[in-house]
Scaffold this active site. Structure first.
Site, short mmCIF file in Angstrom:
data_model
loop_
_atom_site.label_atom_id
_atom_site.label_comp_id
_atom_site.label_asym_id
_atom_site.label_seq_id
_atom_site.Cartn_x
_atom_site.Cartn_y
_atom_site.Cartn_z
N TYR A 144 -9.86 2.16 16.44
CA TYR A 144 -8.99 2.59 15.33
C TYR A 144 -8.94 4.13 15.29
O TYR A 144 -7.87 4.71 15.18
CB TYR A 144 -9.49 2.04 13.99
N THR B 7 -6.10 -0.14 -0.63
CA THR B 7 -4.87 -0.91 -0.37
C THR B 7 -5.32 -2.24 0.24
O THR B 7 -6.48 -2.62 0.10
CB THR B 7 -3.99 -0.16 0.66
N PRO C 16 -4.94 10.66 5.32
CA PRO C 16 -5.81 10.36 4.18
C PRO C 16 -7.21 9.89 4.59
O PRO C 16 -7.42 9.35 5.68
CB PRO C 16 -5.09 9.19 3.48
N GLY D 238 0.77 -1.24 0.00
CA GLY D 238 0.00 0.00 0.00
C GLY D 238 0.80 1.29 0.00
O GLY D 238 1.68 1.51 -0.84
N ARG E 241 6.96 -6.73 8.53
CA ARG E 241 7.12 -8.11 9.03
C ARG E 241 7.32 -9.09 7.88
O ARG E 241 8.07 -10.04 7.99
CB ARG E 241 5.87 -8.51 9.84
P1 NDP Z 1 -1.78 -1.94 3.98
O1 NDP Z 1 -2.47 -2.99 4.76
O2 NDP Z 1 -1.71 -2.07 2.51
O3 NDP Z 1 -0.31 -1.71 4.56
C1 NDP Z 1 -0.05 -1.71 5.94
C2 NDP Z 1 1.44 -1.88 6.16
O4 NDP Z 1 1.70 -1.83 7.58
C3 NDP Z 1 1.95 -3.20 5.63
O5 NDP Z 1 3.15 -2.97 4.95
C4 NDP Z 1 2.20 -4.02 6.90
O6 NDP Z 1 3.33 -4.87 6.69
C5 NDP Z 1 2.56 -2.91 7.89
N1 NDP Z 1 2.39 -3.33 9.28
C6 NDP Z 1 1.23 -3.69 9.90
N2 NDP Z 1 1.49 -4.09 11.14
C7 NDP Z 1 2.85 -4.02 11.30
C8 NDP Z 1 3.73 -4.33 12.37
N3 NDP Z 1 3.28 -4.80 13.54
N4 NDP Z 1 5.05 -4.13 12.19
C9 NDP Z 1 5.52 -3.67 11.02
N5 NDP Z 1 4.74 -3.35 9.98
C10 NDP Z 1 3.41 -3.54 10.12
O7 NDP Z 1 -2.54 -0.58 4.37
P2 NDP Z 1 -2.25 0.96 4.00
O8 NDP Z 1 -1.12 1.11 3.08
O9 NDP Z 1 -3.55 1.53 3.63
O10 NDP Z 1 -1.88 1.51 5.44
C11 NDP Z 1 -0.73 2.28 5.71
C12 NDP Z 1 -1.07 3.33 6.76
O11 NDP Z 1 -2.04 4.21 6.22
C13 NDP Z 1 -1.67 2.79 8.04
O12 NDP Z 1 -1.11 3.49 9.14
C14 NDP Z 1 -3.16 3.11 7.91
O13 NDP Z 1 -3.77 3.24 9.15
C15 NDP Z 1 -3.07 4.42 7.17
N6 NDP Z 1 -4.27 4.84 6.46
C16 NDP Z 1 -4.85 4.04 5.51
C17 NDP Z 1 -5.98 4.48 4.85
C18 NDP Z 1 -6.70 3.63 3.87
O14 NDP Z 1 -7.88 3.92 3.56
N7 NDP Z 1 -6.08 2.61 3.30
C19 NDP Z 1 -6.52 5.81 5.11
C20 NDP Z 1 -5.86 6.55 6.13
C21 NDP Z 1 -4.76 6.09 6.75
P3 NDP Z 1 3.48 -6.36 7.25
O15 NDP Z 1 2.12 -6.96 7.35
O16 NDP Z 1 4.36 -7.02 6.21
O17 NDP Z 1 4.17 -6.19 8.56
C1 8X3 Z 2 -8.43 4.68 7.07
C2 8X3 Z 2 -9.57 5.48 6.60
O1 8X3 Z 2 -12.00 6.02 7.05
O2 8X3 Z 2 -11.39 3.69 6.63
O3 8X3 Z 2 -7.76 5.31 8.09
O4 8X3 Z 2 -10.83 4.74 8.71
S1 8X3 Z 2 -11.00 4.96 7.31
#
Ligand code: NDP
Ligand code: 8X3
Length: 259
Positions: free
Chosen positions: A159, A194, A189, A17, A38
């Site tokens: 969350y 993702t 965002p 993502g 991880r």
């Molecule tokens: P993804 O699930 O695609 O990516 C999440 C990433 O976080 C993965 O690379 C995962 O890697 C890593 N991760 C999760 N837990 C751990 C851990 N314990 N240690 C190390 N790495 C970890 O989601 P997104 O790219 O969407 O999320 C990225 C960030 O963006 C997050 O903080 C999310 O809250 C935030 N976000 C996302 C939104 C959305 O709508 N998608 C909107 C707003 C914010 P691995 O599992 O290999 O460890």
């Molecule tokens: C991720 C966006 O609105 O799904 O942080 O919580 S939302």
């Protein structure tokens, strides 16, 4: 504009993502990348892709790291070689949501996982990396927050609380770093397609797909673009917070679905 050539950038959650998209944009700008997550094999795949796209001269260091494990974070950072230890930019992106249950019916394990990853993990990385930035008189911390840190939505409870905490931590860190040149940005965002919703619903892909049905969500690249913009502004300028949403989203609960 600040050049990222040879700057050392550590991105957590780079295996998917938004983190992976950040790796691409920083690699394209000539940065040296420390990619943490991880799932090591996913990091290896990403590194291969980056080298194919940006060339063999790209320098990449992979860290298999669970950000929830404080001693693992401490040893990963303290054991970085002299070539890698002077981190210029930290992108605290690793994070997840688990479940969409009502608070009074919530799952304890889901809560622990979100709090330990989104809040404590981000704090650990920050605590072990920022002192070096202060010492070297340079650095930038980018925290990936969320619209969920601005507005709570039904079932979002814990969350949303973790992302509100990220917002407070970014604000507090900026205050505590006042008088140093180290910058702090929260990139927040709305909906980004993702693996986020797959993870939220514990692998229920049908339910995850419905989250984005009938609307056009942001892409991870859209978010990476904003991160890139923030870190490349002149050093006199600190972009403290950016809230970015899809055109089809007006608030955490108000979206425009065409179907
Ligand atoms: P993804 O699930 O695609 O990516 C999440 C990433 O976080 C993965 O690379 C995962 O890697 C890593 N991760 C999760 N837990 C751990 C851990 N314990 N240690 C190390 N790495 C970890 O989601 P997104 O790219 O969407 O999320 C990225 C960030 O963006 C997050 O903080 C999310 O809250 C935030 N976000 C996302 C939104 C959305 O709508 N998608 C909107 C707003 C914010 P691995 O599992 O290999 O460890
Ligand atoms: C991720 C966006 O609105 O799904 O942080 O919580 S939302």
């Amino acid at each position: 504009m600040v050049s990222l050539q040879n700057q050392i950038v550590l991105i957590t959650g780079a295996s998917s993502g938004i983190g992976a998209a950040c790796a691409h944009i920083f690699a394209g700008a000539g940065a040296k990348l420390i990619l943490a997550a991880r799932r090591y094999e996913r990091l290896q795949q990403l590194a291969d892709e980056l080298i194919t796209s940006y060339g063999n001269s790209l320098e990449i260091h992979l860290l298999q790291l669970d950000v929830r494990d404080r001693s693992a974070v401490e040893s990963a950072i303290s054991q970085l070689s002299s070539q890698w230890c002077n981190i210029d930019i930290l992108v605290n992106n690793a994070g997840l949501s688990r479940g969409l249950d009502k608070l009074h019916e919530g799952d304890f394990q889901d809560w622990e996982e979100m709090i330990d990853t989104n809040v404590k993990g981000l704090l650990y990385l920050t605590r072990y990396i920022v002192p070096g930035m202060v010492k070297r008189d340079r650095g930038h911390v980018v925290n990936i927050g969320s619209i969920a840190g601005h507005q709570t939505y039904p079932g979002g409870n814990v969350y949303c609380a973790t992302k509100a905490a990220v917002r407070a931590i970014s604000e507090g860190l900026k205050q505590d770093l006042l008088g140093t040149p180290v910058r702090v940005t929260s990139v927040d965002p709305g909906m980004v397609e993702t693996e986020f919703s797959d993870v939220r619903f514990h692998g229920d892909r049908e339910r995850a797909k419905k989250v984005y049905q009938g609307l056009t969500p942001l892409t991870p690249e859209d978010v990476a673009d904003v991160v890139f913009f923030c870190v490349t502004r002149p050093n006199r300028m600190n972009i403290s917070e950016v809230l970015l949403v899809p055109t089809d989203q007006a608030s955490a609960t108000l979206v425009n679905r065409r179907t």
